[in-house]
Enzyme design. Structure first.
Site, PDB file in Angstrom:
ATOM      1  N   ASP A  14     -35.461 -23.486 -21.760  1.00  0.00           N
ATOM      2  CA  ASP A  14     -36.661 -22.740 -21.413  1.00  0.00           C
ATOM      3  C   ASP A  14     -36.739 -21.562 -22.389  1.00  0.00           C
ATOM      4  O   ASP A  14     -35.761 -21.249 -23.075  1.00  0.00           O
ATOM      5  CB  ASP A  14     -36.547 -22.254 -19.963  1.00  0.00           C
ATOM      6  CG  ASP A  14     -37.586 -21.232 -19.606  1.00  0.00           C
ATOM      7  OD1 ASP A  14     -38.788 -21.550 -19.726  1.00  0.00           O
ATOM      8  OD2 ASP A  14     -37.211 -20.112 -19.227  1.00  0.00           O
ATOM      9  N   ASP A  16     -39.203 -18.138 -22.018  1.00  0.00           N
ATOM     10  CA  ASP A  16     -39.355 -16.826 -21.386  1.00  0.00           C
ATOM     11  C   ASP A  16     -38.334 -16.638 -20.272  1.00  0.00           C
ATOM     12  O   ASP A  16     -38.291 -17.403 -19.315  1.00  0.00           O
ATOM     13  CB  ASP A  16     -40.762 -16.666 -20.814  1.00  0.00           C
ATOM     14  CG  ASP A  16     -41.829 -16.663 -21.896  1.00  0.00           C
ATOM     15  OD1 ASP A  16     -41.578 -16.092 -22.969  1.00  0.00           O
ATOM     16  OD2 ASP A  16     -42.917 -17.234 -21.658  1.00  0.00           O
ATOM     17  N   ASP A 176     -34.125 -20.105 -16.217  1.00  0.00           N
ATOM     18  CA  ASP A 176     -33.906 -18.933 -15.362  1.00  0.00           C
ATOM     19  C   ASP A 176     -34.739 -18.960 -14.094  1.00  0.00           C
ATOM     20  O   ASP A 176     -34.696 -17.993 -13.326  1.00  0.00           O
ATOM     21  CB  ASP A 176     -34.234 -17.660 -16.145  1.00  0.00           C
ATOM     22  CG  ASP A 176     -35.727 -17.546 -16.435  1.00  0.00           C
ATOM     23  OD1 ASP A 176     -36.267 -18.457 -17.086  1.00  0.00           O
ATOM     24  OD2 ASP A 176     -36.357 -16.568 -15.995  1.00  0.00           O
TER      25      ASP A 176
END
Length: 230
Positions: A14, A16, A176
């Site tokens: 991922d 961001d 995250d």
């Protein structure tokens, strides 16, 4: 290496909240978009809670009281504000988390390790970020919001596996947010949750691995893809 480790492996990131810390730009751009429509901006935690979703899916969560046309304008307002912030910030835009460049470079140098991206960012935004950080060409497969249903739909990961020819058991998704972890589960791929991003770590307990530093992240990648020393 053992027989499993002799097969290619795919490490999907991922962006961001995992590779780069974009929260200042994301929050500021969302505030600008809502201000532009004369609406009260969502709280910081609410904005960070939708990071990872495609904008057309995220916006109704943030503004459930507005109509579809207003949501479309909010999405466009966000994109314009984000691009302006990127241009203004230049090289300081969305900095990489400490140690993540080195981790990516370490993995990229390993024979048999392929790198991928699965992000809710647009292709334009991702290309600009990779160029800004000198990472263009490092990732063998890149999946963005333009081409797929929003996370946690497994389309991004399934396409990355198909493009690289890597088996699901030799791939890992690093993220995250719950959207990353749930996407990986839906695709039959192990997930590693990093604790420096935007969703509370307690919400990520269903990931197959947890990492608090790039060093522990590398160890978890090796463990979950069955990579061992020669």
């Amino acid at each position: 290496m053992n027989d499993t480790a002799a097969l290619p492996r795919l490490v999907i990131f991922d962006v961001d909240g995992t590779l780069s810390d974009s929260q200042g730009d994301i929050i500021g751009s969302m505030v600008d978009a809502f201000d532009g429509e004369g609406l009260t901006p969502p709280a910081r935690d609410a904005i960070l809670g939708i990071v990872g979703l495609s904008l057309d899916v995220a916006m109704p969560h943030l503004a459930p009281e507005v109509d579809a046309a207003t949501c479309v304008r909010l999405v466009e307002g966000y994109k314009v504000a984000y691009m302006q912030r990127r241009v203004t910030a230049g090289a300081s835009h969305s900095p990489l988390y400490a140690g993540m460049r080195e981790l990516v470079e370490t993995l990229a140098a390993q024979p048999g390790t392929l790198l991928g991206i699965a992000t809710g960012k647009s292709r334009r935004g991702l290309v600009a970020l990779l160029e800004n950080h000198g990472l263009t060409g490092v990732f063998q497969t890149i999946q963005v919001a333009d081409d797929h249903p929003s996370k946690p739909h497994p389309s991004m990961i399934l396409t990355a596996l198909a493009e690289t020819g890597v088996a699901a058991e030799r791939a890992v998704m690093i993220g995250d947010t719950t959207f990353d972890i749930d996407m990986a589960h839906a695709a039959g791929v192990a997930a590693i949750a990093v604790d420096w991003g935007y969703h509370p770590t307690g919400a990520l307990a269903h990931a197959a691995g947890q990492a608090g530093t790039p060093a522990t992240l590398l160890a978890e990648i090796d463990r979950l893809t069955k990579e061992t020393a020669a």
